[in-house]
Design a protein around this motif. Structure first.
Motif, PDB file in Angstrom:
ATOM      1  N   GLU A 192      36.148  77.105 111.879  1.00 25.08           N
ATOM      2  CA  GLU A 192      35.740  76.040 112.785  1.00 25.08           C
ATOM      3  C   GLU A 192      34.414  75.450 112.304  1.00 25.08           C
ATOM      4  OE1 GLU A 192      37.095  76.645 117.162  1.00 25.08           O
ATOM      5  OE2 GLU A 192      36.428  78.602 116.454  1.00 25.08           O
ATOM      6  N   TRP A 193      34.378  74.111 112.317  1.00 23.92           N
ATOM      7  CA  TRP A 193      33.213  73.398 111.819  1.00 23.92           C
ATOM      8  C   TRP A 193      32.867  72.268 112.780  1.00 23.92           C
ATOM      9  CZ3 TRP A 193      30.985  74.493 106.891  1.00 23.92           C
ATOM     10  CH2 TRP A 193      31.698  75.432 106.127  1.00 23.92           C
ATOM     11  N   GLN A 194      31.624  71.861 112.736  1.00 20.90           N
ATOM     12  CA  GLN A 194      31.196  70.681 113.486  1.00 20.90           C
ATOM     13  C   GLN A 194      31.334  69.461 112.588  1.00 20.90           C
ATOM     14  OE1 GLN A 194      27.188  68.381 114.312  1.00 20.90           O
ATOM     15  NE2 GLN A 194      26.986  70.571 114.752  1.00 20.90           N
ATOM     16  N   ARG A 210      34.909  74.616 126.709  1.00 22.39           N
ATOM     17  CA  ARG A 210      35.402  75.826 126.060  1.00 22.39           C
ATOM     18  C   ARG A 210      36.532  76.416 126.913  1.00 22.39           C
ATOM     19  NH1 ARG A 210      33.089  78.980 122.176  1.00 22.39           N
ATOM     20  NH2 ARG A 210      31.066  77.977 122.459  1.00 22.39           N
ATOM     21  N   TYR A 249      36.648  73.463 120.851  1.00 21.33           N
ATOM     22  CA  TYR A 249      35.214  73.605 121.072  1.00 21.33           C
ATOM     23  C   TYR A 249      34.605  74.510 120.005  1.00 21.33           C
ATOM     24  CZ  TYR A 249      31.042  73.682 124.033  1.00 21.33           C
ATOM     25  OH  TYR A 249      29.773  73.518 124.538  1.00 21.33           O
ATOM     26  N   TYR A 250      33.580  74.024 119.351  1.00 21.49           N
ATOM     27  CA  TYR A 250      32.847  74.867 118.401  1.00 21.49           C
ATOM     28  C   TYR A 250      31.431  75.104 118.919  1.00 21.49           C
ATOM     29  CZ  TYR A 250      30.242  76.189 114.214  1.00 21.49           C
ATOM     30  OH  TYR A 250      29.409  76.820 113.340  1.00 21.49           O
ATOM     31  N   ASP A 251      30.598  74.072 118.869  1.00 14.73           N
ATOM     32  CA  ASP A 251      29.254  74.195 119.431  1.00 14.73           C
ATOM     33  C   ASP A 251      28.952  73.091 120.433  1.00 14.73           C
ATOM     34  OD1 ASP A 251      29.076  72.050 117.746  1.00 14.73           O
ATOM     35  OD2 ASP A 251      27.553  72.897 116.415  1.00 14.73           O
ATOM     36  N   PRO A 307      40.825  74.005 114.141  1.00 16.38           N
ATOM     37  CA  PRO A 307      40.738  75.074 113.134  1.00 16.38           C
ATOM     38  C   PRO A 307      42.081  75.202 112.430  1.00 16.38           C
ATOM     39  CG  PRO A 307      40.968  76.014 115.315  1.00 16.38           C
ATOM     40  CD  PRO A 307      40.873  74.545 115.507  1.00 16.38           C
ATOM     41  N   SER A 334      39.986  77.149 120.410  1.00 18.83           N
ATOM     42  CA  SER A 334      40.987  76.939 119.364  1.00 18.83           C
ATOM     43  C   SER A 334      42.335  77.499 119.761  1.00 18.83           C
ATOM     44  CB  SER A 334      40.514  77.573 118.059  1.00 18.83           C
ATOM     45  OG  SER A 334      40.179  78.918 118.260  1.00 18.83           O
ATOM     46  N   LYS A 387      28.075  73.935 109.685  1.00 13.95           N
ATOM     47  CA  LYS A 387      27.941  75.031 110.622  1.00 13.95           C
ATOM     48  C   LYS A 387      26.693  74.781 111.463  1.00 13.95           C
ATOM     49  CE  LYS A 387      31.456  77.586 109.487  1.00 13.95           C
ATOM     50  NZ  LYS A 387      32.554  77.832 110.427  1.00 13.95           N
ATOM     51  N   SER A 409      36.691  82.009 119.648  1.00  8.53           N
ATOM     52  CA  SER A 409      36.550  80.953 120.631  1.00  8.53           C
ATOM     53  C   SER A 409      37.879  80.575 121.247  1.00  8.53           C
ATOM     54  CB  SER A 409      35.944  79.714 119.952  1.00  8.53           C
ATOM     55  OG  SER A 409      36.022  78.603 120.803  1.00  8.53           O
TER      56      SER A 409
END
Length: 250
Positions: free
Chosen positions: A94-96, A143, A122-124, A167, A76, A223, A73
Motif C-alpha cells: 500500500e502506497w500514498q 478505514r 485507506y493507507y494514511d 493494494p 484493503s 510511504k 489495514s
C-alpha cells in the motif's frame, strides 16, 4: 632306457602356462564368481519422498514476492474470512499516491466534484486530502472493510464513483477487488499494472465495451514520511466512466 623328463629349469620359455579355472558355484539367487556376487535381477529402486514445503499464498507469489500476513489495514479488504482463513494482503503493498498524480487526471472527472466519490483503500488518509484540494468536496475515505462496504446496498446506492489506488501486489486480492467492483455495477477508476489490460481476468469478468484507460507517463507514490518515487507501467483502469476516448494519455 627311457630318458628322464626334462626339469622345470630347462623348459622352453615359449611353452604356454596353463591357467587354473576357479570353481563356479550356483545359488538360487545368482552366481558367485570368486568373492563377487552377481544377482540375476537388479533390486528395485525406491523413490525418496520429498518433504512437502509449506506453500506460499498465490497472493504472495505475484509481483513483489510478499507473504500472507494478518492484522493489516482493513481498508484493503483484508478482513479474516469465514472458516478461519487468514487475511489476504502483501507486506508493503500500500502506497500514498501523491497529489501530482491525482492532478494529472482530475480534469477528466470534473463532473464528479459535486458528487460522492468513494476512496475505499485507506493507507494514511492523505489521498482524500489530495482530492479535496483539487475540488472534490464529497470524498468518502475511512478505514473500513472494503468487501463489507461494497456489499452494503444502502451505502453503494449513495456512491457515484469509486476512485483509488488499491493494494494490487497480491493476485488473489486484486481479483477479488475487481470482481466485487464489476458486480456492484458502479463506475470505478483504479490504478493498476498495465498488464491488466490484456489479462484473461478482465476479459472474463468485465464488459469490455465499458473498459477505458488513462495511461500516465509517470505516477509518483510514497510511504508515509518518505520521499516520492516514480512508478512506471501503471494505468488508470476506468470502467463505465464514458471518457471522450477509450485510451488517453496524460
Amino acid at each position: 632306457r627311457r630318458a628322464p623328463p626334462p626339469s622345470a629349469e630347462v623348459l622352453p620359455e615359449s611353452m604356454p602356462k596353463k591357467r587354473r579355472k576357479r570353481p563356479r558355484t550356483s545359488s538360487p539367487q545368482g552366481e558367485e564368481i570368486g568373492t563377487h556376487f552377481l544377482p540375476k535381477t537388479a533390486p528395485k529402486k525406491t523413490k525418496k519422498k520429498d518433504k512437502k514445503r509449506p506453500s506460499q499464498s498465490s497472493a504472495a507469489v505475484a509481483e513483489g514476492g510478499g507473504v500472507k500476513r494478518e492484522n493489516v489495514s482493513s481498508s484493503s479488504g483484508t478482513k479474516r474470512e469465514k472458516g478461519g482463513g487468514a487475511r489476504m494482503s502483501v507486506i508493503n503493498d500500500e502506497w500514498q499516491t501523491t497529489i501530482d498524480s491525482w492532478r494529472d487526471i482530475a480534469h477528466l472527472f470534473g463532473d464528479y466534484k459535486s458528487r460522492r466519490v468513494w476512496m475505499p483503500f485507506y493507507y494514511d488518509g492523505e489521498c482524500a486530502k489530495h482530492l479535496r484540494k483539487l475540488g472534490f468536496k464529497k470524498v468518502y475515505h475511512k478505514r473500513q472493510d472494503f468487501f463489507q462496504k461494497v456489499n452494503d446496498p444502502d451505502f453503494m446506492q449513495s456512491i457515484e464513483l469509486i476512485w483509488d489506488n488499491p493494494p494490487y501486489t497480491g493476485a488473489v486480492l486484486k481479483e477479488r477487488i475487481l470482481r466485487s467492483l464489476v458486480a456492484s455495477g458502479k463506475k470505478f477508476v483504479l490504478l493498476l499494472p498495465s498488464s491488466i489490460l490484456h489479462s484473461k481476468l478482465l476479459q472474463d469478468i468485465a464488459d469490455l465495451g465499458k473498459v477505458q484507460c488513462v495511461i500516465p507517463r509517470k505516477v509518483y507514490v510514497r510511504k508515509t514520511g518518505a520521499d516520492a518515487v516514480p512508478f512506471k507501467y501503471l494505468v488508470w483502469l476506468c470502467y463505465g466512466t464514458s471518457l471522450p476516448r477509450d485510451i488517453m494519455f496524460v
